[in-house]
Design an enzyme around this catalytic site. Structure first.
Site, mmCIF file in Angstrom:
data_model
loop_
_atom_site.group_PDB
_atom_site.id
_atom_site.type_symbol
_atom_site.label_atom_id
_atom_site.label_comp_id
_atom_site.label_asym_id
_atom_site.label_seq_id
_atom_site.Cartn_x
_atom_site.Cartn_y
_atom_site.Cartn_z
ATOM 1 N N ASP A 41 18.909 -0.971 -25.891
ATOM 2 C CA ASP A 41 20.324 -1.136 -25.506
ATOM 3 C C ASP A 41 20.533 -2.390 -24.666
ATOM 4 O O ASP A 41 21.039 -2.329 -23.545
ATOM 5 C CB ASP A 41 20.826 0.085 -24.723
ATOM 6 N N GLU A 208 28.583 5.424 -31.580
ATOM 7 C CA GLU A 208 28.434 5.154 -30.149
ATOM 8 C C GLU A 208 28.175 3.670 -29.926
ATOM 9 O O GLU A 208 28.204 2.858 -30.854
ATOM 10 C CB GLU A 208 27.292 6.000 -29.571
#
Length: 320
Positions: A41, A208
């Protein structure tokens, strides 16, 4: 002679067949990197001192530094000690999915604190004069969600639009949401509505990791679809849609709304690069870049930093 004629006729027939729609698309490999590449991420930013920093999930928001985007070194963590309030949302004080921006003379770092499978979650905010690890002052939660909410306060992404400050976030279930921030505090405006940007009609509605960037007259929403965090079994992929308004509605190039499962497929797994996602977008030296993680199938599924230049063709992003 008959065999030769038959071969020529067969080759001609094959050449006249239309291209099959099921042919696998070609995706570019990420930029070749050296040094410390293990990230998850990632958010990447060019600092005022000319270096690039990448913060990511892992540790207490792990940090990597580079002078050229190609060679990366371990730079420790954003925080030396987890803020005490993190324990209210995660028993091990483990933050996720940071987002780094610069405004009003300071660097702003947003991040999520949650536990797997629950929407008892929070997005925190910290500031720094330099953006370097170890210099961050935490300011507590900027936005939270509870089990009674239909969204999940994870995976933050902050963007300024039309003189206002916005937080996109979420969410796995029910998809991507957005709310407005107070530019002075960097926290959610009390009573601000929560807008719905993207979801899909099939449970568990796995969308997401939003990243929003403006180009031309549109805002482009990049999001991660399907399954993360399963190493070589991950099915993450990155899709994109666009809107004239930062709050939507976002549609793909066919006009299908992202609230109805739309989204052009920008990047999927290929070769050793499994499950690309957890993306962010940054600009530097006149170029736009997509940063993401992938799971390296040649290295036991280790999550690594992927970087591709982002270009535009007929109003839509393409990767180099």
């Amino acid at each position: 002679m008959r065999l030769r004629l038959a071969a020529v006729l067969a080759a001609t027939a094959l050449a006249l067949l239309p291209a099959t729609a099921s042919a696998a698309p070609a995706y570019p490999d990420p930029l070749p990197l050296t040094g410390q590449q293990t990230v998850h991420d990632p958010t990447v930013h060019r600092l005022k001192d000319g270096r690039y920093v990448a913060y990511s999930t892992g540790g207490v928001l792990g940090a990597r530094l580079s002078t050229d985007l190609r060679h990366w070194t371990d730079a420790g963590n954003a925080f030396t000690t987890p803020p005490a309030w993190w324990h209210d949302y995660n028993s091990t004080a483990d933050p996720w999915a940071p987002d780094l921006t610069y405004r009003d003379g300071r660097y702003w770092l947003y991040y999520a604190v949650s536990s797997w499978g629950t929407n008892h979650s929070a997005i925190g905010v910290a500031t720094s004069p330099t953006g370097l690890p170890g210099t961050w002052t935490d300011h507590g939660p900027a936005f939270t969600s509870e089990k009674t909410d239909t969204w999940n306060a994870i995976d933050p992404n902050v963007i300024r639009a039309d003189g206002r400050l916005w937080l996109a976030f979420g969410s796995y279930w029910t998809g991507i949401r957005m709310t407005e921030l107070d530019p002075r505090t960097g926290k959610a405006l009390p009573g601000a509505p929560v807008h719905h940007l993207a979801t899909r009609p099939d449970a568990p509605y796995a969308v997401e990791g939003p990243a929003i960037v403006r180009h031309g007259g549109y805002y482009y929403l990049f999001a991660s679809y399907d399954t993360c965090c399963a190493g070589v079994d991950s099915t993450y992929k990155i899709r994109v849609g666009r809107s004239k308004s930062v709050t939507g509605p976002y549609t793909d190039s066919t006009g299908k709304p992202m609230l109805d499962g739309g989204g052009d497929l920008l990047l999927a797994g290929h070769g050793r690069y499994t499950g690309p996602g957890g993306e962010s977008v940054f600009r530097t030296r006149g170029k736009t870049w997509l940063a993401y993680h992938y799971y390296d199938a040649t290295d036991d599924g280790t999550p690594k930093l992927g970087l591709n230049e982002l270009r535009w063709r007929t109003g839509w992003p393409v990767l180099k």
